[in-house]
Design an enzyme around this catalytic site. Structure first.
Site, PDB file in Angstrom:
ATOM      1  N   TYR A 101       0.861  -1.198   0.000  1.00 50.32           N
ATOM      2  CA  TYR A 101       0.000   0.000   0.000  1.00 50.32           C
ATOM      3  C   TYR A 101       0.888   1.235   0.000  1.00 50.32           C
ATOM      4  CZ  TYR A 101      -3.090   3.680   1.664  1.00 50.32           C
ATOM      5  OH  TYR A 101      -3.787   4.855   1.769  1.00 50.32           O
ATOM      6  N   GLU A 189      -3.408   7.436  -4.127  1.00 44.80           N
ATOM      7  CA  GLU A 189      -3.282   6.175  -3.388  1.00 44.80           C
ATOM      8  C   GLU A 189      -3.173   4.983  -4.338  1.00 44.80           C
ATOM      9  OE1 GLU A 189      -5.912   4.682   0.251  1.00 44.80           O
ATOM     10  OE2 GLU A 189      -6.762   3.980  -1.634  1.00 44.80           O
TER      11      GLU A 189
END
Ligand code: GDP
Ligand code: MN
Length: 380
Positions: A101, A189
């Site tokens: 992530y 993101e």
């Protein structure tokens, strides 16, 4: 402004963040044709602005044209958490060794950019934050100093990513940071940021939110405006050039200035009511603006009363009052209005409103009085 995954990936590609080539399509035949061009296996991905598409059945791996046809047929038109799938993104499927992530956003309180990196990707970051907070390596970045490759290297080490991909991960983070800043993002993101079995680091998903204040710098953002998902009320407000956010309470709100509009939501809450919307008419006071604003609010079936909260500044109270009177004369409102008018020229404005007062147009001396009155009208 939130982007769809395929739009985010198109921007990623411009900033040299590795993504799989793919195509966005709106019907089944086009999906199969795209997959034939791209080469199997492909992933068929629902394009909706909500997370957890995979779990909802909106992401499927297709080994051949027949499977692609089946999945595209199932996914197009599917409802995912209240969002209808009108577009699917077809890309060449990746093999996955690890799911990480990575994100950049703004920490307003710290007045700095904020990066998060984790070896525990592929699941929602909120879940990781709750269950295994130490698995997220966080950094604050001074916007003036920026972020160097050396800092990224330390960050990758802190996040305990596989050591063999350190260089590749640093490259992606440097590129993602440059995209975040130069691309004028509020959020950039990647979840998951994958490592392939042959050691390539690659963005498998893209969640991008653009800072609307920077729109003047990006002519190409006009394309994204066209594909924005808005409810009926928000679409009408957008077309009228109003700053509007739909909510689900019963008191419609019109205020001049975003700060006053937010305070108005608070004071309606304080008076025991719930706001149906946020609406900033901005500066100026022409009747046309009030006609648009009142029409959008009055067409909302949840609305039972309308609270107009105006503080005259550069825009004078008398002009506002004239605008409102003209607007009210032009539309047949279902809900009663409560007005609070203060600030520059308020006295004169109130005199203009006076002859029009009655059951459908009431005036209150303070913001709190007006809120109480509007809440009472909305709940009786
Ligand atoms: P989200 O569920 O809306 O966040 O959608 P993502 O694009 O993040 O995909 C969800 C999950 O689907 C990923 O975490 C992967 O596990 C899986 N997935 C997506 N694309 C591929 C792919 O190309 N190959 C494989 N093997 N899995 C994929
Ligand atoms: Mn994802």
């Amino acid at each position: 402004m939130d982007l769809f995954e395929y739009q985010g990936k198109q921007l990623f590609a411009r900033f040299a963040i590795p993504v799989s080539p793919g195509e966005a399509v709106t019907d089944v035949d086009a999906a199969v044709a795209a997959a034939d061009r791209i080469g199997y296996p492909v992933v068929v991905k629902a394009q909706v602005q909500v997370g957890g598409r995979g779990k909802a059945g909106g992401i499927k791996l297709a080994a051949d044209a027949a499977e692609c046809r089946t999945y595209a047929t199932n996914i197009l038109g599917m409802d995912i958490k209240g969002h209808t799938v009108n577009v699917v993104w077809i890309e060449h499927a990746s093999d996955i060794a690890h799911e990480y992530y990575a994100s950049f956003t703004l920490d307003r309180a710290a007045k700095q950019y904020f990066g998060m990196l984790s070896a525990e990707g592929g699941v929602e970051i909120e879940t990781v934050a709750e269950e295994n907070p130490d698995a997220i390596a966080k950094i604050h970045i001074d916007p003036v100093d920026g972020l160097t490759a050396a800092q990224c290297r330390d960050w990758v080490v802190a996040a305990q990513l596989d050591a063999s991909v350190t260089d590749a991960a640093v490259d992606v983070l440097v590129a993602l940071y440059r995209f975040y800043v130069e691309g004028d993002c509020d959020l950039a993101e990647i979840n998951p940021l994958i490592v392939t079995p042959d050691g390539r680091v690659h963005a498998l998903d893209a969640k991008v939110s653009l800072d609307n204040n920077a729109e003047f710098r990006h002519a190409d953002w006009a394309d994204y405006e066209l594909t924005q998902e808005r409810d009926v009320r928000e679409q009408a407000a957008y077309e009228a050039g109003l700053q509007y956010v739909g909510l689900d309470g019963s008191v419609g709100i019109i205020a001049n200035g975003a700060g006053l509009a937010m305070s108005t939501l608070d004071v309606v809450n304080q008076a025991g009511g719930t706001a149906a919307n946020f609406l900033d008419v901005g500066g100026g006071a022409d009747a046309k603006k009030f006609v648009s604003a009142l029409t959008i609010i009055d067409n909302d079936p949840r609305v039972r009363s309308i609270f107009i909260n105006i503080f005259g500044g550069i825009t004078r109270g008398a002009e506002v009052a004239n605008g409102i009177v003209t607007a009210i004369g032009q539309i047949d409102l279902k809900s009663p209005i409560v007005i609070r008018l203060d600030g520059t020229n308020a006295e004169e404005g109130r005199k203009i409103l006076e002859p029009h007062l009655g059951d459908t147009l009431q005036m209150a001396p303070t913001m709190l009085d007006a809120a109480r009155k509007a809440v009472e009208l909305a709940t009786r």
